[in-house]
Each structure stands twice: as C-alpha cells, then as structure tokens.
Design an enzyme around this catalytic site. Sequence first.
Site, PDB file in Angstrom:
ATOM      1  CB  THR A  18     -24.406   6.811 -95.102  1.00 17.75           C
ATOM      2  OG1 THR A  18     -24.120   7.032 -96.473  1.00 17.75           O
ATOM      3  CG2 THR A  18     -24.952   8.067 -94.462  1.00 17.75           C
ATOM      4  CG  PHE A  25     -27.037  15.093 -88.554  1.00 20.98           C
ATOM      5  CD1 PHE A  25     -26.388  14.013 -88.010  1.00 20.98           C
ATOM      6  CD2 PHE A  25     -26.781  16.357 -88.032  1.00 20.98           C
ATOM      7  CE1 PHE A  25     -25.492  14.164 -86.975  1.00 20.98           C
ATOM      8  CE2 PHE A  25     -25.875  16.521 -86.990  1.00 20.98           C
ATOM      9  CZ  PHE A  25     -25.231  15.433 -86.462  1.00 20.98           C
ATOM     10  NE  ARG A  26     -30.457  18.815 -91.704  1.00 19.64           N
ATOM     11  CZ  ARG A  26     -29.294  18.980 -91.081  1.00 19.64           C
ATOM     12  NH1 ARG A  26     -28.256  18.260 -91.429  1.00 19.64           N
ATOM     13  NH2 ARG A  26     -29.181  19.856 -90.103  1.00 19.64           N
ATOM     14  CG  HIS A 109     -19.476  20.843 -87.767  1.00 22.65           C
ATOM     15  ND1 HIS A 109     -20.475  20.352 -88.568  1.00 22.65           N
ATOM     16  CD2 HIS A 109     -19.514  22.185 -87.947  1.00 22.65           C
ATOM     17  CE1 HIS A 109     -21.073  21.343 -89.207  1.00 22.65           C
ATOM     18  NE2 HIS A 109     -20.507  22.465 -88.853  1.00 22.65           N
ATOM     19  CB  CYS A 117     -12.248  20.325 -68.303  1.00 14.94           C
ATOM     20  SG  CYS A 117     -13.169  21.224 -67.024  1.00 14.94           S
TER      21      CYS A 117
HETATM   22  P1  NAD Z   1     -26.795  15.678 -93.572  1.00 16.52           P
HETATM   23  O1  NAD Z   1     -27.284  14.459 -92.872  1.00 16.52           O
HETATM   24  O2  NAD Z   1     -27.529  16.939 -93.410  1.00 16.52           O
HETATM   25  O3  NAD Z   1     -26.778  15.367 -95.139  1.00 16.52           O
HETATM   26  C1  NAD Z   1     -26.208  14.198 -95.649  1.00 16.52           C
HETATM   27  C2  NAD Z   1     -26.542  14.139 -97.125  1.00 16.52           C
HETATM   28  O4  NAD Z   1     -25.807  13.070 -97.692  1.00 16.52           O
HETATM   29  C3  NAD Z   1     -28.003  13.892 -97.399  1.00 16.52           C
HETATM   30  O5  NAD Z   1     -28.407  14.746 -98.442  1.00 16.52           O
HETATM   31  C4  NAD Z   1     -28.049  12.440 -97.865  1.00 16.52           C
HETATM   32  O6  NAD Z   1     -29.063  12.229 -98.835  1.00 16.52           O
HETATM   33  C5  NAD Z   1     -26.688  12.292 -98.480  1.00 16.52           C
HETATM   34  N1  NAD Z   1     -26.165  10.930 -98.470  1.00 16.52           N
HETATM   35  C6  NAD Z   1     -26.356   9.958 -97.527  1.00 16.52           C
HETATM   36  N2  NAD Z   1     -25.662   8.854 -97.879  1.00 16.52           N
HETATM   37  C7  NAD Z   1     -25.039   9.142 -99.055  1.00 16.52           C
HETATM   38  C8  NAD Z   1     -24.180   8.408 -99.919  1.00 16.52           C
HETATM   39  N3  NAD Z   1     -23.826   7.147 -99.648  1.00 16.52           N
HETATM   40  N4  NAD Z   1     -23.714   9.019-101.048  1.00 16.52           N
HETATM   41  C9  NAD Z   1     -24.062  10.283-101.342  1.00 16.52           C
HETATM   42  N5  NAD Z   1     -24.895  11.031-100.575  1.00 16.52           N
HETATM   43  C10 NAD Z   1     -25.358  10.455 -99.429  1.00 16.52           C
HETATM   44  O7  NAD Z   1     -25.242  15.826 -93.272  1.00 16.52           O
HETATM   45  P2  NAD Z   1     -24.378  17.143 -93.174  1.00 16.52           P
HETATM   46  O8  NAD Z   1     -24.690  18.066 -94.291  1.00 16.52           O
HETATM   47  O9  NAD Z   1     -22.980  16.718 -92.930  1.00 16.52           O
HETATM   48  O10 NAD Z   1     -25.000  17.728 -91.827  1.00 16.52           O
HETATM   49  C11 NAD Z   1     -24.310  18.377 -91.073  1.00 16.52           C
HETATM   50  C12 NAD Z   1     -23.959  17.700 -89.715  1.00 16.52           C
HETATM   51  O11 NAD Z   1     -23.969  16.287 -89.618  1.00 16.52           O
HETATM   52  C13 NAD Z   1     -22.549  18.048 -89.437  1.00 16.52           C
HETATM   53  O12 NAD Z   1     -22.556  18.881 -88.321  1.00 16.52           O
HETATM   54  C14 NAD Z   1     -21.823  16.759 -89.090  1.00 16.52           C
HETATM   55  O13 NAD Z   1     -20.922  17.006 -88.039  1.00 16.52           O
HETATM   56  C15 NAD Z   1     -22.941  15.906 -88.640  1.00 16.52           C
HETATM   57  N6  NAD Z   1     -22.789  14.457 -88.655  1.00 16.52           N
HETATM   58  C16 NAD Z   1     -21.567  13.865 -88.813  1.00 16.52           C
HETATM   59  C17 NAD Z   1     -21.475  12.483 -88.835  1.00 16.52           C
HETATM   60  C18 NAD Z   1     -20.110  11.856 -89.027  1.00 16.52           C
HETATM   61  O14 NAD Z   1     -19.112  12.366 -88.516  1.00 16.52           O
HETATM   62  N7  NAD Z   1     -20.056  10.752 -89.777  1.00 16.52           N
HETATM   63  C19 NAD Z   1     -22.625  11.693 -88.722  1.00 16.52           C
HETATM   64  C20 NAD Z   1     -23.853  12.345 -88.526  1.00 16.52           C
HETATM   65  C21 NAD Z   1     -23.911  13.717 -88.508  1.00 16.52           C
END
Ligand code: NAD
Length: 242
Positions: A18, A25-26, A109, A117
Amino acid sequence: MLAEAEHVVVLTGAGISTESGIPDFRSTGGLWGKFDPMEVASMSTFLHEPERFWGFHRPRIDMLAGADPNAAHKAVAQLQRRGVVKQLITQNIDRLHARAGSEDAIEVHGSLDSGCCIRCGHEVDIDELVAMADAADDGVPRCPPCGFQMKSGVILFGESLPAEAIDRAFEAAEEADAMLVVGSSLQVAPVSRLPGTVLRRGGMLAILTEGPTPYDDEAHVRLNGKAGKQLTEALAELEALL
Ligand code: NAD
C-alpha cells in the site's frame, strides 16, 4: 525474535504494497470497496464476460507496473541477503519483492509476469499480453493458436491455486522456527493456515499488520504500524545486533 530464530519465514500480503500506492483488499478505500471481487476478478467473469474482465484488468496492469518497491520490500530483501530470512512467501501478484531484490519468493496467488491460454496452454510474456489486449477492438487478448481469451498469471477467484507453490509454502512453514507476517489480514485460505502450522510446531509468530487478524491473540509479537517504518526500524536494530 528475528535475531534469535534460525529459520525465519516471511509471509506478505497486500498491506506491504500500500505504501507503494497499490490499494489492498480490505482496508478502507481498498480495491474491493469499489469493485466486487467475485465479479471482476473471478473465473466466471473471465469465462463469460471477457470484455468486462479485461476492462478492469487492463488499467490495473498499468497501475501495478507504475508502482515501485517501498522501504518494506527493501527491508525484506535485505533480511534475506543477511541470511536472517530463509524463505519469502507472498500473496501479492505485483512483483515488487522481485524488483526490490528478493529472489525465489513463493508466489502463492500467481503473478503478473506472464499470460496464458487456459484452453490450449499457449504462454506469452506480460508485455506481449498487454500488446495483444491493446490491439484488440474489444480489449480482450486472444490466444494466437486457438482464439480463446487469454488471462494473466494472476490466480482468479474460483481458480485452483498453483499446487507446487502451495506445497512449497507449507513445507517452508513446517521448517520455520519463526514466521513474520507483514500486511496481511490472514483471511484467505489456505495461506491463512500457514501461521497456525508454525505455531503448532512450537515456532514463534510475529504479525506486522495494521488491521486485525485471526492470530492476534496467539502472536508472540504484534505490531500495528506502517510496514515500511517498522520493518526499517527492526532491520536497523537487528543490524546493530548481528
Ligand atoms: P488484505 O487486504 O486482506 O489485508 C491487508 C492488511 O494489511 C490489512 O489488515 C491492512 O490493515 C494492512 N495494511 C495496509 N497497509 C499497511 C501498511 N502500510 N503497513 C502494515 N499493514 C498494512 O490483504 P491480503 O491478506 O494479502 O489479502 C489477500 C489477497 O489480496 C491476496 O490474494 C493478494 O493476492 C491480494 N492483493 C494483492 C495485491 C498486490 O499484489 N499488491 C493488491 C491487492 C490485493
């Protein structure tokens, strides 16, 4: 904990990216606040509404390509170089760990480095996939040999996870005497079971994630700050000890 453990495994999620400008995602304002993942990033949409699928996917590829590794990705790569971290497992598809210098991350993932394909198995690299999408009137890249719509190497909702990567991730967790989770809500199975695997074998668990996780009560170390700042600080303290 990192200084004492002998076999540290790091598990990262969307939260580590981020600070590179890629929404997770969340969190509030995360990617799925605006889109329903079961619709846009699902096997069903890919198969039955490829134009809508690629309408979401194509700009996302540019967004990911324009992002750079941040301090947290760099700290993880440095921990690997110092031999502190023995294995990196990531749920991210953004390739930022590789670009920060991490080698051999287990990408459970999938990743955005190729296109394939699913009908005939034809493979292309990501640049070719993008060029094919951009050249198509409807924005949908189609397989040169068989004509079916192509997808990237990112695993979709409703698609099987890459078995070899999942097996390797669980083997790494079995070997770990400590796991550090960075930026994951630990909500997505089977990855969500990796910390439990480490704990059951008597290993230590550290979680550096802003939001809640199902392991918060069991974790030996629980940090809620920004991954970039806290990992950089941890690395500096560790370098002083080593
Ligand atoms: P998630 O969104 O479920 O959780 C992310 C967590 O990180 C949250 O609890 C959030 O509060 C925390 N967070 C956000 N910014 C932060 C920071 N700067 N420092 C510390 N914590 C921080 O993500 P997840 O558990 O990886 O969810 C799973 C799915 O999300 C995976 O399948 C993944 O492939 C996918 N995803 C990947 C990307 C990417 O490749 N960058 C982006 C979006 C989603």
